[in-house]
Design a protein around this motif. Structure first.
Motif, short mmCIF file in Angstrom:
data_model
loop_
_atom_site.label_atom_id
_atom_site.label_comp_id
_atom_site.label_asym_id
_atom_site.label_seq_id
_atom_site.Cartn_x
_atom_site.Cartn_y
_atom_site.Cartn_z
N ALA A 33 0.84 -1.21 0.00
CA ALA A 33 0.00 0.00 0.00
C ALA A 33 0.87 1.26 0.00
CB ALA A 33 -0.95 0.00 1.19
N ALA A 34 1.98 1.23 0.71
CA ALA A 34 2.89 2.39 0.73
C ALA A 34 3.53 2.60 -0.64
CB ALA A 34 3.96 2.20 1.80
N ARG A 35 3.94 1.52 -1.32
CA ARG A 35 4.50 1.64 -2.68
C ARG A 35 3.45 2.22 -3.63
NH1 ARG A 35 6.81 -3.31 -1.25
NH2 ARG A 35 5.23 -4.48 -2.39
N ILE A 36 2.23 1.74 -3.53
CA ILE A 36 1.14 2.21 -4.39
C ILE A 36 0.90 3.70 -4.17
CG2 ILE A 36 -1.35 2.01 -4.80
CD1 ILE A 36 -0.90 -1.06 -4.00
N ALA A 37 0.84 4.12 -2.92
CA ALA A 37 0.57 5.53 -2.60
C ALA A 37 1.69 6.45 -3.11
CB ALA A 37 0.39 5.70 -1.10
N ALA A 38 2.91 5.93 -3.21
CA ALA A 38 4.05 6.74 -3.64
C ALA A 38 4.17 6.86 -5.17
CB ALA A 38 5.34 6.14 -3.08
N LEU A 39 3.41 6.07 -5.91
CA LEU A 39 3.51 6.12 -7.37
C LEU A 39 2.90 7.40 -7.93
CD1 LEU A 39 2.53 2.58 -8.72
CD2 LEU A 39 4.71 3.74 -8.98
N PRO A 40 3.56 8.00 -8.89
CA PRO A 40 2.96 9.17 -9.52
C PRO A 40 1.82 8.75 -10.46
CG PRO A 40 5.04 8.64 -10.58
CD PRO A 40 4.90 7.71 -9.39
N THR A 41 0.90 9.66 -10.66
CA THR A 41 -0.18 9.43 -11.62
C THR A 41 0.36 9.73 -13.01
OG1 THR A 41 -1.81 10.09 -9.98
CG2 THR A 41 -2.51 10.13 -12.27
N PRO A 42 0.19 8.82 -13.96
CA PRO A 42 0.67 9.10 -15.32
C PRO A 42 0.02 10.36 -15.89
CG PRO A 42 -0.05 6.82 -15.10
CD PRO A 42 -0.47 7.53 -13.87
N ALA A 43 0.78 11.10 -16.66
CA ALA A 43 0.27 12.34 -17.25
C ALA A 43 -0.56 12.09 -18.50
CB ALA A 43 1.43 13.26 -17.58
N ILE A 44 -0.38 10.91 -19.12
CA ILE A 44 -1.00 10.64 -20.41
C ILE A 44 -1.82 9.36 -20.35
CG2 ILE A 44 -0.52 10.19 -22.86
CD1 ILE A 44 2.07 11.78 -22.51
#
Length: 176
Positions: A150-161
């Motif tokens: 869950a911590a890894r998931i929360a740290a992922l950036p949202t793709p711009a495209i």
């Protein structure tokens, strides 16, 4: 000859949302499902891969979906069905069945559980991940440390495209 799909940027996906069930983290971002993209002859692995690559989601592999529940904690994933049909369960072990057929694309935010329940003999898809996130993991409910995932998931950036409709597409609107 490789055909490319012509997909209007205002193509709207179906959305599905799944809460953390204690075993599969899922994601606050919705799953996006684009339906019936292309016509006979246009629905090819190469056509989807061309669209993915043009939108900075490099294609990584072709095949099917595992017949066990799993999720990825370090990458968002786009799956484009180019042959056959399948029923997947999205959202974890108590998730929702979703039927996919040739021409459909599902975009799974990191952490979203998925599992193949059934598939036609000719079911095949191509998979892509946002540029720089091709080293995805395979996490299984009950076998993966839930809190660390869950911590890894929360740290992922949202793709711009959006991998299908580009920079102005649904992903920017629904994940932004």
């Amino acid at each position: 000859m490789t055909l490319s799909l012509s997909i209007p940027s205002d193509t709207a996906p179906e959305t599905f949302s799944f809460a953390d069930d204690g075993r599969t983290p899922n994601n606050r971002l919705p799953v996006l499902v684009y339906r019936d993209l292309g016509t006979a002859g246009e629905i090819t692995a190469e056509a989807f891969e061309t669209v993915f690559a043009a939108n900075a989601w490099p294609p990584q592999w072709r095949g099917g979906v595992f017949a066990y529940h799993h999720f990825h904690s370090n990458a968002h994933e786009a799956l484009a069905v180019f042959s056959g049909q399948a029923e997947l369960v999205l959202g974890g072990e108590a998730g929702q069945p979703v039927r996919l057929a040739a021409g459909d694309v599902v975009i799974l935010p990191a952490g979203t559980g998925h599992c193949r329940i059934s598939a036609s003999a000719d079911f095949e898809l191509t998979a892509a991940y946002p540029a720089g996130y091709g080293d995805w993991d395979i996490c299984k409910p009950g076998e993966t440390d839930h809190d660390r995932a869950a911590a890894r998931i929360a740290a992922l950036p949202t793709p711009a495209i959006d991998p299908i409709t580009g920079a102005e597409g649904a992903l920017a609107q629904l994940w932004g």
